[in-house]
Write a protein that holds these residues in place. Structure first.
Motif, PDB file in Angstrom:
ATOM      1  N   LYS A 222       0.836  -1.201   0.000  1.00  0.00           N
ATOM      2  CA  LYS A 222       0.000   0.000   0.000  1.00  0.00           C
ATOM      3  C   LYS A 222       0.873   1.253   0.000  1.00  0.00           C
ATOM      4  O   LYS A 222       0.577   2.232  -0.705  1.00  0.00           O
ATOM      5  CB  LYS A 222      -0.931   0.000   1.213  1.00  0.00           C
ATOM      6  CG  LYS A 222      -2.151  -0.886   1.066  1.00  0.00           C
ATOM      7  CD  LYS A 222      -3.075  -0.758   2.270  1.00  0.00           C
ATOM      8  CE  LYS A 222      -4.354  -1.565   2.073  1.00  0.00           C
ATOM      9  NZ  LYS A 222      -5.260  -1.472   3.246  1.00  0.00           N
ATOM     10  N   ALA A 223       1.941   1.233   0.793  1.00  0.00           N
ATOM     11  CA  ALA A 223       2.842   2.377   0.839  1.00  0.00           C
ATOM     12  C   ALA A 223       3.492   2.594  -0.524  1.00  0.00           C
ATOM     13  O   ALA A 223       3.552   3.716  -1.037  1.00  0.00           O
ATOM     14  CB  ALA A 223       3.910   2.163   1.918  1.00  0.00           C
ATOM     15  N   LYS A 224       3.958   1.501  -1.140  1.00  0.00           N
ATOM     16  CA  LYS A 224       4.696   1.592  -2.403  1.00  0.00           C
ATOM     17  C   LYS A 224       3.826   2.011  -3.577  1.00  0.00           C
ATOM     18  O   LYS A 224       4.221   2.874  -4.383  1.00  0.00           O
ATOM     19  CB  LYS A 224       5.366   0.244  -2.694  1.00  0.00           C
ATOM     20  CG  LYS A 224       6.192   0.211  -3.979  1.00  0.00           C
ATOM     21  CD  LYS A 224       6.887  -1.144  -4.135  1.00  0.00           C
ATOM     22  CE  LYS A 224       7.730  -1.188  -5.402  1.00  0.00           C
ATOM     23  NZ  LYS A 224       8.425  -2.498  -5.555  1.00  0.00           N
ATOM     24  N   ILE A 226       0.349   2.990  -3.531  1.00  0.00           N
ATOM     25  CA  ILE A 226      -0.810   3.861  -3.321  1.00  0.00           C
ATOM     26  C   ILE A 226      -0.417   5.168  -2.644  1.00  0.00           C
ATOM     27  O   ILE A 226      -0.764   6.259  -3.121  1.00  0.00           O
ATOM     28  CB  ILE A 226      -1.896   3.129  -2.496  1.00  0.00           C
ATOM     29  CG1 ILE A 226      -2.371   1.876  -3.257  1.00  0.00           C
ATOM     30  CG2 ILE A 226      -3.081   4.057  -2.197  1.00  0.00           C
ATOM     31  CD1 ILE A 226      -3.116   0.874  -2.420  1.00  0.00           C
ATOM     32  N   GLU A 227       0.300   5.069  -1.526  1.00  0.00           N
ATOM     33  CA  GLU A 227       0.577   6.263  -0.726  1.00  0.00           C
ATOM     34  C   GLU A 227       1.768   7.057  -1.244  1.00  0.00           C
ATOM     35  O   GLU A 227       1.747   8.290  -1.243  1.00  0.00           O
ATOM     36  CB  GLU A 227       0.801   5.852   0.739  1.00  0.00           C
ATOM     37  CG  GLU A 227      -0.450   5.243   1.385  1.00  0.00           C
ATOM     38  CD  GLU A 227      -0.121   4.349   2.574  1.00  0.00           C
ATOM     39  OE1 GLU A 227       1.048   4.334   3.005  1.00  0.00           O
ATOM     40  OE2 GLU A 227      -1.043   3.660   3.073  1.00  0.00           O
ATOM     41  N   GLN A 228       2.829   6.388  -1.673  1.00  0.00           N
ATOM     42  CA  GLN A 228       4.014   7.074  -2.162  1.00  0.00           C
ATOM     43  C   GLN A 228       3.845   7.478  -3.632  1.00  0.00           C
ATOM     44  O   GLN A 228       2.945   6.964  -4.314  1.00  0.00           O
ATOM     45  CB  GLN A 228       5.249   6.171  -1.996  1.00  0.00           C
ATOM     46  CG  GLN A 228       5.577   5.847  -0.553  1.00  0.00           C
ATOM     47  CD  GLN A 228       6.706   4.821  -0.426  1.00  0.00           C
ATOM     48  OE1 GLN A 228       7.270   4.371  -1.410  1.00  0.00           O
ATOM     49  NE2 GLN A 228       7.015   4.443   0.808  1.00  0.00           N
TER      50      GLN A 228
END
Length: 279
Positions: A222-224, A226-228
């Motif tokens: 999700k961080a890689k 979607i969020e970043q």
């Protein structure tokens, strides 16, 4: 339109594997003409702990049915296998239709390849033993289960009716078909001691550990993706190829593919370090 199938070269050196692969892909080529709808739903419930546990129990029951020496033992293991399957359907409301779609597509093709390979009974037992053992270690089951479930039921049924698959079409529900064909009476419940005969304690331990690892992996994905900061590419007329053994559903967002090849109007994209295919 014309139907076609892709086969990665070089072909396997082993003759049985070569016949298996070619027959599998030739059946895919014929499926549309036979009236089958080529559907590949992602069965995301098989990424949940309970879905995975009951699939692994079903496969172990099918493995024991395959090597059983008496008809009563075969029937007992088949009955338990379908019980485990029905339990999944009672927990996940869309599971029966979703699993069936993939089993009609990849499951029937896999059965065709395995049956047409010419393996004898000993070779079939060894084949499934190796495949089931390897399957337990797949990162996900959401698209790979059908390559084992339908062939296992199908090989067992072929002993009494080698043309059973000719009775199927795009409207067939394979679970109901196999229950009727094997003349099984599925109980409403079975005891834990029976489930333990199929390795429930060890399966529970490994699946609990996996669940903890996956929660962390999903946070990282999700961080890689979607969020970043990330790049989004719109599809127009895409065609994809991927390894069904290692994809990762991210509920509400899509599916992560560690490796992927996409061709579209805009060109070809080869992914080697992960991509999120959105819903």
């Amino acid at each position: 339109g014309k139907s076609w199938a892709m086969i990665m070269l070089p072909l396997p050196d082993n003759k049985l594997e070569r016949l298996d692969l070619l027959s599998h892909e030739l059946f895919h080529r014929s499926q549309p003409a036979l009236g089958f709808k080529m559907s590949n739903p992602a069965n995301n419930h098989l990424d949940q702990k309970e879905g995975r546990v009951y699939l692994r129990l079903e496969l172990e029951a099918l493995r024991q049915a395959l090597i059983a020496k008496s008809q009563s033992e075969i029937d007992r293991n088949l009955t338990n296998a379908v019980y485990f399957r029905n339990h999944r359907y009672s927990v996940y409301k869309d599971a029966k239709a979703s699993e069936n779609s993939l089993e009609l597509n990849e499951g029937l093709a896999s059965y065709t390849g395995i049956y047409r390979s010419g393996r004898d009974n000993n070779q079939l037992e060894e084949y499934f033993e190796n495949k089931i053992t390897a399957f337990q270690n797949y990162p996900t089951f959401v698209r790979s289960f059908a390559y084992l479930t339908t062939p296992l039921y199908g090989i067992l049924l072929s002993r009494s009716d080698k043309y059973w698959n000719r009775q199927t079409d795009s409207n067939t529900n394979l679970t109901d078909f196999f229950i009727k064909s094997f003349n099984l009476n599925i109980p409403d419940s079975i005891g834990v001691e029976i489930m333990n005969q199929y390795g429930l304690p060890d399966i529970n331990i490994s699946e609990t550990k996996r669940e903890e690892r996956i929660k962390q992996l999903i946070l990282e994905y999700k961080a890689k993706f979607i969020e970043q900061p990330h790049l989004e590419i719109r599809f127009e007329k895409m065609s994809v190829s991927f390894d069904p053994r290692n994809i990762m559903p991210i509920e509400g967002f899509g599916t992560v593919y560690p490796t992927l090849r996409v061709s579209d109007n805009w060109g070809i994209l080869t992914v080697s370090n992960g991509a999120l295919l959105g819903t």
